[in-house]
Design an enzyme around this catalytic site. Structure first.
Site, mmCIF file in Angstrom:
data_model
loop_
_atom_site.group_PDB
_atom_site.id
_atom_site.type_symbol
_atom_site.label_atom_id
_atom_site.label_comp_id
_atom_site.label_asym_id
_atom_site.label_seq_id
_atom_site.Cartn_x
_atom_site.Cartn_y
_atom_site.Cartn_z
ATOM 1 N N HIS A 27 -67.327 84.807 50.859
ATOM 2 C CA HIS A 27 -67.588 86.093 51.517
ATOM 3 C C HIS A 27 -66.267 86.811 51.769
ATOM 4 O O HIS A 27 -65.241 86.180 52.020
ATOM 5 C CB HIS A 27 -68.395 85.933 52.818
ATOM 6 C CG HIS A 27 -67.724 85.152 53.910
ATOM 7 N ND1 HIS A 27 -66.844 85.717 54.810
ATOM 8 C CD2 HIS A 27 -67.814 83.838 54.264
ATOM 9 C CE1 HIS A 27 -66.425 84.794 55.669
ATOM 10 N NE2 HIS A 27 -66.994 83.648 55.351
ATOM 11 N N ASP A 79 -65.999 89.518 54.014
ATOM 12 C CA ASP A 79 -65.864 90.045 55.371
ATOM 13 C C ASP A 79 -65.179 89.008 56.254
ATOM 14 O O ASP A 79 -65.184 87.811 55.953
ATOM 15 C CB ASP A 79 -67.221 90.435 55.951
ATOM 16 C CG ASP A 79 -68.126 89.235 56.199
ATOM 17 O OD1 ASP A 79 -68.337 88.462 55.238
ATOM 18 O OD2 ASP A 79 -68.605 89.055 57.333
ATOM 19 N N ASP A 135 -60.709 81.854 55.982
ATOM 20 C CA ASP A 135 -62.134 82.155 56.134
ATOM 21 C C ASP A 135 -62.370 83.644 55.898
ATOM 22 O O ASP A 135 -62.293 84.430 56.835
ATOM 23 C CB ASP A 135 -62.570 81.744 57.544
ATOM 24 C CG ASP A 135 -64.036 81.960 57.821
ATOM 25 O OD1 ASP A 135 -64.803 82.031 56.851
ATOM 26 O OD2 ASP A 135 -64.404 82.065 59.004
ATOM 27 N N GLU A 175 -71.245 87.948 56.232
ATOM 28 C CA GLU A 175 -71.500 86.582 56.708
ATOM 29 C C GLU A 175 -71.104 86.413 58.166
ATOM 30 O O GLU A 175 -71.820 85.775 58.945
ATOM 31 C CB GLU A 175 -70.747 85.581 55.833
ATOM 32 C CG GLU A 175 -71.157 84.133 56.035
ATOM 33 C CD GLU A 175 -70.449 83.433 57.196
ATOM 34 O OE1 GLU A 175 -70.949 82.401 57.671
ATOM 35 O OE2 GLU A 175 -69.378 83.941 57.626
ATOM 36 N N GLU A 176 -69.978 86.979 58.547
ATOM 37 C CA GLU A 176 -69.484 86.765 59.909
ATOM 38 C C GLU A 176 -70.343 87.464 60.964
ATOM 39 O O GLU A 176 -70.302 87.100 62.137
ATOM 40 C CB GLU A 176 -68.033 87.240 60.034
ATOM 41 C CG GLU A 176 -67.039 86.528 59.124
ATOM 42 C CD GLU A 176 -66.827 85.056 59.482
ATOM 43 O OE1 GLU A 176 -67.542 84.527 60.357
ATOM 44 O OE2 GLU A 176 -65.940 84.434 58.882
ATOM 45 N N HIS A 202 -61.567 82.064 62.979
ATOM 46 C CA HIS A 202 -62.225 82.780 64.082
ATOM 47 C C HIS A 202 -61.315 82.940 65.292
ATOM 48 O O HIS A 202 -61.757 83.454 66.323
ATOM 49 C CB HIS A 202 -63.539 82.104 64.514
ATOM 50 C CG HIS A 202 -64.621 82.170 63.499
ATOM 51 N ND1 HIS A 202 -65.960 82.135 63.830
ATOM 52 C CD2 HIS A 202 -64.594 82.257 62.148
ATOM 53 C CE1 HIS A 202 -66.696 82.203 62.736
ATOM 54 N NE2 HIS A 202 -65.879 82.267 61.694
#
Length: 450
Positions: A91, A93, A124, A155-156, A421
């Protein structure tokens, strides 16, 4: 092409990989228009489409999904039309940068420090996009398997755009093996495939006790405090040892795969000296095999500016992770029932369901897993292990339901030091290189193993 030749080619390509990742990281593709312009996600999607076109994929296009995000899709036939098909996933995003003051480097500028590459999305999941590209460039030509690629853009946010797209376009993404590259290894240089994911329940609990604020001196002692009631309710969700104790949920499960050493976990998690780990199980039990309740946020007056008043209303956002073998909907029902049962003093309680995602357990032992195990061993010089992951990837369940015969493999360049994150996210370029080698070897070997 031999593993030695591929390793040499990948070493020569790492400068290109750094440039690719720097260009991607510079695009603040946070899929939340309240925080960043949607045009940034569009730029990232176009970059991905162009990059995969450059490594031989055709028909690269942007497909709008139900949540408004664009999924990038394309295909690349192999040397044998009857060979297995491999779907590559990542992904583009990213999470928002959060506290800018906590970043030691600019979040959207790739910066090298201490042998790692820093920036939001380096691990990520833009690092995994670059890993795919590096593996394909190293192979430099046709491979024995047929390839498809899907790179999603929300996705996030957890808004389910690609999940809905898969259900409505099952033939487009159909494959024999799906490489979900959004996880990673046990540590730098310790190869692993993730075989379980915990499911997730998010709820918001609201407690009301009074019509409005009351002077704590005039009414305190007899008037019920909604914030105190909420604190008391939340406190019942863990026992003195730290085990999550939602009534009706089992919390004694054990993990049978690769253990997570306590010392390494303490270091990875950044525990302060003298602070104990939670629970009466091993680290692996607690984070991969048992439920875990986390308080994500509380609405209450901040310390600065607060008054001597009893709070009439308080809210908390709670996150419950559930392991494979536990139904997430039943877990949500248990959590809601628990909160209402333990509420003190007759306070009014409302619980709003925010999100539910089922846990996932991969099937292992098939030809793809055998080929990957061989590839990982040659790429890293040590056997591949299996891990769980406390996070949730609902897309894996959709893949499993839609393509029940497909092997789903979770892997990637993330590892605990990556701090995904969080501020100061980073990737170790050795992980990009070694995982690219493992993927390249897998694509060469899988057809013969199938």
């Amino acid at each position: 092409m031999t593993a030695v030749e591929l390793r040499r080619r990948i070493a020569d390509l790492m400068g290109r990989a750094r440039t690719d990742l720097a260009e991607l990281v510079a695009i603040p593709s946070v899929a939340d228009p309240r925080q960043f312009p949607p045009e940034e996600c569009a730029r990232a999607a176009e970059w991905v489409a162009a990059a995969f076109t450059s490594v031989g994929f055709t028909g690269m296009g942007l497909h709008e999904t139900a949540d408004g995000s664009s999924a990038v899709y394309g295909e690349r036939p192999g040397t044998d039309p009857d060979a297995p098909t491999v779907l590559l996933y990542a992904h583009y995003d990213v999470q928002p940068p959060l506290d800018l003051a906590a970043w030691r480097t600019p979040p959207f500028e790739l910066t090298e420090a201490g042998g790692r590459w820093y920036g939001r999305g380096t691990a990520d999941c833009k690092g995994n996009i670059v890993m795919h590209l590096t593996a394909l460039r190293a192979l430099d030509g046709p491979v024995p398997v047929n390839l498809k690629v899907i790179v999603e853009g929300s996705e996030e946010q957890g808004t389910g755009g690609l999940e809905d797209f898969v259900v409505h376009h099952p033939d487009l993404l159909r494959a024999d093996t799906i490489l979900v590259c959004d996880t990673g290894n046990a540590a730098v240089g310790l190869p692993a495939a993730t075989v379980t994911l915990r499911g997730m329940v998010n709820v918001v609990v609201t407690v009301e006790a009074l019509a409005g604020e009351l002077h704590s001196g005039m009414f305190g002692g007899a008037a019920p405090d909604a914030l105190a009631a909420l604190v008391q309710m939340v406190a019942t969700l863990r026992d003195p040892a730290g085990n999550t104790t939602v009534a009706g949920l089992e919390h004694g499960q054990t993990w049978t795969g690769e253990p997570y050493p306590t010392d390494r976990f303490r270091d990875d998690a950044g525990l302060r000296e003298g602070v104990s780990l939670l629970g009466d199980g091993t680290v692996s039990d607690m984070i991969w095999a048992r439920p875990a309740l986390t308080v994500l946020g509380i609405d209450c007056p901040p310390v600065v500016g607060s008054a001597a008043a009893i709070q009439p209303r308080a809210r908390a956002r709670l996150n419950l992770r559930v392991p494979p073998g536990t139904d997430a909907v039943k877990a949500q029902d248990a959590l809601i029932a628990h909160l209402k049962t333990v509420a003190p003093w007759g306070v009014h309680v409302e619980v709003e369901s925010e999100a539910v995602g089922q846990p996932f357990e991969a099937r292992t032992g098939g030809p793809a897993y055998r080929a990957l195990s061989s590839a990982m061993n040659d790429a890293f010089g040590r056997p591949m292990t299996t891990l769980g992951q406390g996070g949730s990837i609902p897309l894996c369940n959709v893949f499993a339901d839609t393509y029940p015969d497909a092997e789903i493999i979770l892997m990637g360049v993330e590892e605990p030091q990556a701090l995904i994150h969080a501020p100061n996210e980073s990737v170790d370029p050795r992980e990009i290189a070694d995982m690219a080698l493992a993927e390249a070897l897998f694509l060469q070997r899988y057809s013969g193993a199938a």
